[in-house]
Structures are given as structure tokens and as C-alpha cells.
Scaffold this motif. Structure first.
Motif, mmCIF file in Angstrom:
data_model
loop_
_atom_site.group_PDB
_atom_site.id
_atom_site.type_symbol
_atom_site.label_atom_id
_atom_site.label_comp_id
_atom_site.label_asym_id
_atom_site.label_seq_id
_atom_site.Cartn_x
_atom_site.Cartn_y
_atom_site.Cartn_z
ATOM 1 N N ILE A 189 0.836 -1.205 0.000
ATOM 2 C CA ILE A 189 0.000 0.000 0.000
ATOM 3 C C ILE A 189 0.871 1.255 0.000
ATOM 4 O O ILE A 189 0.623 2.204 -0.757
ATOM 5 C CB ILE A 189 -0.950 -0.018 1.211
ATOM 6 C CG1 ILE A 189 -1.957 -1.165 1.067
ATOM 7 C CG2 ILE A 189 -1.675 1.325 1.350
ATOM 8 C CD1 ILE A 189 -2.799 -1.409 2.302
ATOM 9 N N ALA A 193 1.285 4.130 -3.212
ATOM 10 C CA ALA A 193 1.071 5.568 -3.035
ATOM 11 C C ALA A 193 2.093 6.398 -3.806
ATOM 12 O O ALA A 193 1.842 7.569 -4.105
ATOM 13 C CB ALA A 193 1.114 5.928 -1.554
ATOM 14 N N ILE A 202 -5.072 3.313 -3.923
ATOM 15 C CA ILE A 202 -5.273 3.472 -2.481
ATOM 16 C C ILE A 202 -6.757 3.627 -2.165
ATOM 17 O O ILE A 202 -7.266 3.044 -1.193
ATOM 18 C CB ILE A 202 -4.482 4.693 -1.954
ATOM 19 C CG1 ILE A 202 -2.986 4.536 -2.230
ATOM 20 C CG2 ILE A 202 -4.738 4.871 -0.457
ATOM 21 C CD1 ILE A 202 -2.359 3.295 -1.656
ATOM 22 N N LYS A 206 -8.798 1.223 0.315
ATOM 23 C CA LYS A 206 -9.429 1.814 1.500
ATOM 24 C C LYS A 206 -10.894 1.409 1.633
ATOM 25 O O LYS A 206 -11.436 1.367 2.735
ATOM 26 C CB LYS A 206 -9.326 3.344 1.454
ATOM 27 C CG LYS A 206 -8.092 3.906 2.121
ATOM 28 C CD LYS A 206 -8.189 5.417 2.222
ATOM 29 C CE LYS A 206 -7.035 5.979 3.040
ATOM 30 N NZ LYS A 206 -7.118 7.452 3.181
ATOM 31 N N TRP A 212 -7.515 -2.677 4.908
ATOM 32 C CA TRP A 212 -6.974 -1.422 5.434
ATOM 33 C C TRP A 212 -6.593 -1.558 6.899
ATOM 34 O O TRP A 212 -5.632 -0.938 7.359
ATOM 35 C CB TRP A 212 -7.965 -0.285 5.250
ATOM 36 C CG TRP A 212 -7.307 1.058 5.427
ATOM 37 C CD1 TRP A 212 -7.405 1.886 6.503
ATOM 38 C CD2 TRP A 212 -6.394 1.680 4.526
ATOM 39 N NE1 TRP A 212 -6.634 3.001 6.320
ATOM 40 C CE2 TRP A 212 -5.995 2.900 5.109
ATOM 41 C CE3 TRP A 212 -5.883 1.324 3.271
ATOM 42 C CZ2 TRP A 212 -5.109 3.760 4.476
ATOM 43 C CZ3 TRP A 212 -4.997 2.185 2.650
ATOM 44 C CH2 TRP A 212 -4.617 3.382 3.250
#
Length: 258
Positions: A189, A193, A202, A206, A212
Motif C-alpha cells: 500500500i 502511493a 489506495i 481503503k 486497510w
């Protein structure tokens, strides 16, 4: 560029002695040789930080010279408690060794195999994105990204969410404690980004609370929080953001230019 193929262990040392040195329960010291980037360097560094190991980053003299068993990185340099110097190459091998050394493979053989499977699945997701999008031709990146977002990523999210639910949606893949699988997903993750259209990846992740929460549990670890405040970690993130900000292959005449 010159390549020096280095040995994994001292010459003529019997394998039984090497095994004894490698499995010595006394603390060893480590040097992790990789570029000042995240990617395949992130999980080994996290494990070493999490385990409170005596370790340091070893810079690469690139591109002037390459000294490695296979001519590629990362390489983990180990100095055992008895003074034997060993090298491990290939990221999977390094991650599995460190995970076993620092108790990130669960409590029994079945848990270890589960963790290895989840870890491998998340590594494959990262590598699929790298090969099909990040380092694709620039005029093909958008098309490949949409394929990743509509095919590869949804399958990963659906399957991992199901298995995390089976484990109680507690932020861990196996049992109720941190494992190599948790670290890999959290680092995926963070890596996403930095990438092209990473915000969309992302956002999709999420929307899956089970996955998450894995990242949230990893991020709560005090030793990892301390590592993330270090100059070394911040340097890796900054350089990763800079490098991945403009990826893809351009075509100039008949020459491919990265």
C-alpha cells in the motif's frame, strides 16, 4: 559496468558449519544492500527494524561496480555471533529468512505456509503492477492501468478480504499477531502511493476495511514508528516518490529510452 560475482559464504567451509552459524540463536549483525528506494527493500528493512536487530543500510556503488552473487540486489550480509560472514540474495529468500529469524512465521508449520501464501500473493500483485504498468510504454500505461484496476486488483481485494474475514477481521492474516504477510500488504500500500495513479489504487483498497486494518495494525508497531521517523526511511520514501513520478518507456526513433 564491471561485475564481481561474490560468494555466499567463506570458501571451503563445510555446509554443516555454515548451517550451525546461520542458525546460531545468539544475535547476528546485518547489512542490507539495496538502493535508497522502497520497493523490494521495504519489507526486509521493516523486519530488521521491528526485530530490534543490529543492522545498517549498505549503499550500492552503482553504476560504477556491481559486487553480488547474481549481479542484482538486494543482498543481505550477515555476520554471525561466531564471526562467520554470509550473504543471502533474492528478495523472497531474504524475507523468508528474516521472517523466521524474528518470529514472523506464526506458531506452527501450517501457519507458516499460510503466511507464505499470503505474502507471495501480495508480492505478485506489486510485481504485476510494476511490469504491466509502471515500466510499460508510456502510450500503453493508461490502458494497462485500467486492466489492473478492473481485473488484477479486484481479485486480490476480494480474495484477501475473504481470508481476513475468516481470521476474524482483526488486522492480521494469521492468528492475532503480526506476520510477514501483514508487513507485505502494508508495504504494498505504501509503495502504491508513490506510483502513477496510485491515489486510485489506495482509494480502492481503503474501501475494503479488512485489508486497510492490516495496514493500521502494522503502522501501530512502536519500533516501526521509530524507523519511519528516521532519516534513512524518509530518504527512501523521498527518492521513491521522485523516481516513480515519471516512469514508463518513451520511444525515440528506434531507441527505447527509460
Amino acid at each position: 559496468m564491471p561485475l564481481t560475482v561474490t560468494r555466499f559464504a567463506p570458501e571451503n567451509m563445510p555446509t554443516a558449519e555454515l548451517a550451525k552459524a546461520l542458525t546460531d540463536p545468539r544475535p547476528a549483525s546485518y547489512k542490507f544492500e539495496y538502493f535508497d528506494l522502497s520497493s523490494v527493500g521495504s519489507v526486509p528493512r521493516d523486519i530488521l527494524a521491528l526485530g530490534g536487530a543490529d543492522w545498517e543500510n549498505l549503499p550500492i556503488n552503482w553504476p560504477a561496480e556491481i559486487k553480488a552473487p547474481f549481479g542484482v540486489f538486494p543482498v543481505l550480509h550477515i555476520t554471525t555471533a561466531s564471526g562467520v560472514e554470509l550473504k543471502l540474495a533474492e528478495s523472497f529468500v531474504i524475507e523468508h529468512y528474516l521472517a523466521k529469524k524474528f518470529g514472523l512465521f506464526g506458531d506452527n508449520e501450517w501457519e507458516e505456509q499460510l503466511i507464505k501464501m499470503f505474502h507471495s500473493s501480495s508480492v505478485y500483485l506489486r510485481e504485476r503492477l510494476a511490469m504491466r504498468v509502471t515500466w510499460n510504454f508510456k502510450d500503453k500505461m493508461d490502458e494497462s492501468f485500467e486492466t489492473f484496476m478492473t481485473k488484477a486488483l479486484p481479485v486480490w481485494i476480494e480474495t484477501h478480504s475473504k481470508h481476513l474475514k475468516d481470521n476474524g477481521s482483526n488486522g492480521h492474516y494469521v492468528g492475532d499477531k503480526l506476520s510477514l504477510a501483514d508487513l507485505q500488504t502494508a508495504n504494498d500500500i505504501d509503495h502504491f502511493a508513490c506510483l502513477y495513479k496510485g491515489d486510485k489504487i489506495i482509494e480502492a483498497i481503503k474501501n475494503c476495511p479488512e485489508i486497510w486494518r492490516v495496514k493500521e495494525e502494522v503502522d501501530k508497531e512502536p519500533r516501526l514508528q521509530a524507523w519511519r521517523q528516521s532519516k534513512g526511511y524518509k530518504k527512501h520514501v523521498a527518492l521513491s516518490q521522485t523516481m516513480y513520478a515519471n516512469t514508463g518507456i518513451k520511444i525515440a526513433g528506434s531507441t527505447q529510452i527509460l
